[in-house]
Motif scaffolding. Structure first.
Motif, PDB file in Angstrom:
ATOM      1  N   SER A  87      -4.071  -1.361  -1.187  1.00  0.00           N
ATOM      2  CA  SER A  87      -2.673  -1.816  -1.308  1.00  0.00           C
ATOM      3  C   SER A  87      -1.966  -1.096  -2.446  1.00  0.00           C
ATOM      4  CB  SER A  87      -2.625  -3.322  -1.578  1.00  0.00           C
ATOM      5  OG  SER A  87      -3.204  -4.016  -0.521  1.00  0.00           O
ATOM      6  N   PHE A  88      -2.687  -0.892  -3.552  1.00  0.00           N
ATOM      7  CA  PHE A  88      -2.077  -0.213  -4.699  1.00  0.00           C
ATOM      8  C   PHE A  88      -1.785   1.247  -4.357  1.00  0.00           C
ATOM      9  CE2 PHE A  88      -2.369   1.624  -9.139  1.00  0.00           C
ATOM     10  CZ  PHE A  88      -1.164   1.084  -9.572  1.00  0.00           C
ATOM     11  N   ARG A  89      -2.754   1.896  -3.717  1.00  0.00           N
ATOM     12  CA  ARG A  89      -2.538   3.298  -3.317  1.00  0.00           C
ATOM     13  C   ARG A  89      -1.346   3.430  -2.368  1.00  0.00           C
ATOM     14  NH1 ARG A  89      -8.176   4.246  -3.357  1.00  0.00           N
ATOM     15  NH2 ARG A  89      -8.638   5.661  -5.068  1.00  0.00           N
ATOM     16  N   ASN A  90      -1.178   2.416  -1.513  1.00  0.00           N
ATOM     17  CA  ASN A  90      -0.060   2.451  -0.556  1.00  0.00           C
ATOM     18  C   ASN A  90       1.255   1.995  -1.183  1.00  0.00           C
ATOM     19  OD1 ASN A  90      -1.819   3.290   1.393  1.00  0.00           O
ATOM     20  ND2 ASN A  90      -2.155   1.257   2.259  1.00  0.00           N
TER      21      ASN A  90
ATOM     22  N   ILE B 192       1.611  -2.737  -4.076  1.00  0.00           N
ATOM     23  CA  ILE B 192       1.509  -3.485  -5.334  1.00  0.00           C
ATOM     24  C   ILE B 192       2.135  -2.616  -6.416  1.00  0.00           C
ATOM     25  CG2 ILE B 192      -0.126  -4.330  -7.089  1.00  0.00           C
ATOM     26  CD1 ILE B 192      -2.105  -4.821  -4.721  1.00  0.00           C
ATOM     27  N   GLN B 193       2.988  -3.211  -7.252  1.00  0.00           N
ATOM     28  CA  GLN B 193       3.644  -2.426  -8.304  1.00  0.00           C
ATOM     29  C   GLN B 193       2.765  -2.330  -9.556  1.00  0.00           C
ATOM     30  OE1 GLN B 193       7.458  -3.973  -9.569  1.00  0.00           O
ATOM     31  NE2 GLN B 193       8.027  -2.108 -10.652  1.00  0.00           N
ATOM     32  N   TYR B 194       2.143  -3.446  -9.938  1.00  0.00           N
ATOM     33  CA  TYR B 194       1.359  -3.477 -11.175  1.00  0.00           C
ATOM     34  C   TYR B 194      -0.108  -3.825 -10.895  1.00  0.00           C
ATOM     35  CZ  TYR B 194       5.934  -3.635 -13.448  1.00  0.00           C
ATOM     36  OH  TYR B 194       7.205  -3.348 -13.860  1.00  0.00           O
ATOM     37  N   LEU B 195      -1.001  -2.949 -11.335  1.00  0.00           N
ATOM     38  CA  LEU B 195      -2.433  -3.225 -11.256  1.00  0.00           C
ATOM     39  C   LEU B 195      -2.910  -3.568 -12.666  1.00  0.00           C
ATOM     40  CD1 LEU B 195      -4.924  -3.099  -9.309  1.00  0.00           C
ATOM     41  CD2 LEU B 195      -5.323  -0.809 -10.197  1.00  0.00           C
ATOM     42  N   ILE B 196      -3.458  -4.783 -12.828  1.00  0.00           N
ATOM     43  CA  ILE B 196      -3.925  -5.225 -14.154  1.00  0.00           C
ATOM     44  C   ILE B 196      -5.441  -5.094 -14.142  1.00  0.00           C
ATOM     45  CG2 ILE B 196      -3.901  -7.130 -15.821  1.00  0.00           C
ATOM     46  CD1 ILE B 196      -1.551  -8.206 -13.806  1.00  0.00           C
ATOM     47  N   ALA B 197      -5.983  -4.309 -15.062  1.00  0.00           N
ATOM     48  CA  ALA B 197      -7.394  -3.935 -14.928  1.00  0.00           C
ATOM     49  C   ALA B 197      -8.129  -3.832 -16.254  1.00  0.00           C
ATOM     50  CB  ALA B 197      -7.478  -2.591 -14.203  1.00  0.00           C
ATOM     51  N   THR B 198      -9.453  -3.925 -16.150  1.00  0.00           N
ATOM     52  CA  THR B 198     -10.321  -3.570 -17.277  1.00  0.00           C
ATOM     53  C   THR B 198     -10.624  -2.080 -17.130  1.00  0.00           C
ATOM     54  OG1 THR B 198     -12.218  -4.123 -15.912  1.00  0.00           O
ATOM     55  CG2 THR B 198     -11.439  -5.839 -17.411  1.00  0.00           C
TER      56      THR B 198
ATOM     57  N   LYS C  17       3.330 -15.657 -12.086  1.00  0.00           N
ATOM     58  CA  LYS C  17       4.238 -16.806 -12.297  1.00  0.00           C
ATOM     59  C   LYS C  17       5.656 -16.325 -12.582  1.00  0.00           C
ATOM     60  CE  LYS C  17       1.608 -20.686 -14.039  1.00  0.00           C
ATOM     61  NZ  LYS C  17       0.894 -21.052 -15.236  1.00  0.00           N
ATOM     62  N   ASN C  18       5.755 -15.184 -13.265  1.00  0.00           N
ATOM     63  CA  ASN C  18       7.066 -14.634 -13.622  1.00  0.00           C
ATOM     64  C   ASN C  18       7.636 -13.700 -12.552  1.00  0.00           C
ATOM     65  OD1 ASN C  18       8.085 -15.304 -16.586  1.00  0.00           O
ATOM     66  ND2 ASN C  18       5.848 -15.345 -16.579  1.00  0.00           N
ATOM     67  N   GLY C  19       6.999 -13.716 -11.392  1.00  0.00           N
ATOM     68  CA  GLY C  19       7.571 -12.993 -10.253  1.00  0.00           C
ATOM     69  C   GLY C  19       7.257 -11.505 -10.179  1.00  0.00           C
ATOM     70  N   TYR C  20       6.312 -11.022 -10.979  1.00  0.00           N
ATOM     71  CA  TYR C  20       5.938  -9.595 -10.886  1.00  0.00           C
ATOM     72  C   TYR C  20       5.016  -9.381  -9.679  1.00  0.00           C
ATOM     73  CZ  TYR C  20       7.763  -9.068 -15.655  1.00  0.00           C
ATOM     74  OH  TYR C  20       8.566  -9.043 -16.759  1.00  0.00           O
ATOM     75  N   ASN C  21       5.181  -8.255  -9.015  1.00  0.00           N
ATOM     76  CA  ASN C  21       4.330  -7.899  -7.879  1.00  0.00           C
ATOM     77  C   ASN C  21       3.063  -7.248  -8.446  1.00  0.00           C
ATOM     78  OD1 ASN C  21       3.081  -6.775  -5.674  1.00  0.00           O
ATOM     79  ND2 ASN C  21       4.743  -5.378  -5.155  1.00  0.00           N
ATOM     80  N   CYS C  22       2.006  -8.058  -8.594  1.00  0.00           N
ATOM     81  CA  CYS C  22       0.832  -7.545  -9.314  1.00  0.00           C
ATOM     82  C   CYS C  22      -0.468  -8.007  -8.671  1.00  0.00           C
ATOM     83  CB  CYS C  22       0.886  -8.005 -10.772  1.00  0.00           C
ATOM     84  SG  CYS C  22       0.846  -9.807 -10.953  1.00  0.00           S
TER      85      CYS C  22
END
Length: 367
Positions: free
Chosen positions: A284-287, A290-296, A261-266
């Motif tokens: 996509s993240f490896r390439n 994606i700038q931010y990966l949100i994970a457990t 919502k705040n425009g982050y590429n995640c």
């Protein structure tokens, strides 16, 4: 020592160079020649030290397209790790053109069975799916020349001991066995020695990844203001690629929604996300799409992603070991990294335990 001196052939050297790999890591230096020579090996090396290539390079030197049977089995405790090993193997296979199969849950078993109708030289599998194939009679391990047990400590921790033994019982007694593990507990050793012939022990000293190459900081906040604090830090840092760890799937979902919502590429990653989608996200993240990966913590073990500058612990890890695993995603192979942890007053006890374990008082960051 360079890869050529370790007996790696020219076509493979070109592939390594193309991928920016020019110097062997300590685990590769110690393992490649003995593995190439058919020795059984029990090797201890932490994640991110290049151990996947330590066994794949000599395996690709020894494997033959002309033998019409499965020659190599690599067993991994998790799908994520199996996918990662497969990606590395696919790069090396550019010039070899051997037939490979990745067999893990979440992938359609029918397409795997179809692929098995032609001769497969190398199988990369998780225990459950491999046993499924063995029960169906779609995989024959009787002519296996090399068996690799990767992340053996995780395999035992996840309760796969019986499965591993059932799989080993289906392989040739003459096989070469390679056991790689981040820790060398008595359980791992017991399992390894039971199935190995005069194994060579290799132990790569733990480099203090947590202190030497990673700058660590803590932001003191409250649960209510944590999201604002994170956004401020992200705006100040603007890292090339970062992983943000949350405690639960629900918290991952909520944070990902707020960041988008705040425009982050995640993008988000946890075990409820469909396997095929997880693979797309990781690609996509490896390439760096994606700038931010949100994970457990699903993503904190075994995932070797180059280019991750920063790790943010949005939620404090439960244990000091989890903290080390999480922040070990950055500062790989001697490169610098940065990690920032957000804590509220109820986390102080866990923070003290982490600082005690790493023998370091983490500096506070003012925002």
């Amino acid at each position: 020592m360079n890869f050529r001196e370790l007996g790696i052939k020219e076509d493979t050297l070109n592939i390594l160079n193309k991928n920016g790999i020019t110097t062997p890591t300590p685990i590769q230096e110690e393992s490649i020649i003995p593995i190439k020579n058919g020795k059984d090996i029990i090797a201890q090396a932490q994640t991110g030290t290049g151990k996947t290539l330590a066994f794949l390079l000599p395996i690709f030197e020894n494997i033959s397209r002309d033998i019409n049977s499965t020659q190599v089995l690599i067993l991994s405790p998790t799908r994520e790790l199996a996918i990662q090993i497969t990606e590395e193997a696919e790069k090396l296979n550019e010039t070899k053109n051997i037939n490979m199969l990745a067999a893990y849950g979440g992938k359609d078993i029918g397409s795997q069975i179809n692929k098995l109708k032609k001769n497969i030289h190398l199988i990369i599998a998780t225990p459950g799916r491999l046993l499924d194939h063995l029960d169906r009679g779609t995989i024959d391990l009787s002519k296996i020349k090399t068996f690799v047990l990767d992340e053996a400590d995780q395999m035992l921790l996840m309760g796969f001991k019986n499965e591993v033994e059932a799989i080993l019982s289906k392989t040739s007694k003459k096989r070469q066995t390679l056991c790689f593990s981040a820790t060398m507990s008595s359980q791992v050793k017991k399992l390894a020695y039971r199935y190995m012939t005069d194994p060579m022990e290799i132990s790569i000293k733990k480099t203090e990844i947590t202190l030497d190459s990673i700058k660590q900081e803590v932001v003191e906040t409250t649960d209510r203001w944590k999201q604002d604090a994170l956004f401020k830090v992200l705006n100040e840092d603007n890292p090339f690629m970062a992983i943000i760890f949350c405690r639960t799937k629900r918290r991952v979902d909520a944070l990902e929604e707020a960041m988008a919502k705040n425009g982050y590429n995640c993008a988000k990653l946890h075990s409820d996300i469909q396997q095929s989608k997880r693979e797309r996200i990781m690609k996509s993240f490896r390439n760096a799409d994606i700038q931010y990966l949100i994970a457990t913590d699903v993503a904190s073990r075994g995932l070797d992603i180059s280019g991750v500058d920063n790790i943010y612990n949005y939620d404090i890890p439960e244990t000091a070991a989890d903290y080390v695993h999480r922040i070990g995603r950055t500062g790989r192979a001697g490169k610098g990294g940065y990690t920032c942890m957000f804590i509220d007053p109820k986390n102080i006890k866990t923070l003290n335990e982490i600082e005690e374990t790493i023998k370091f008082e983490i500096p506070r960051r003012e925002i």
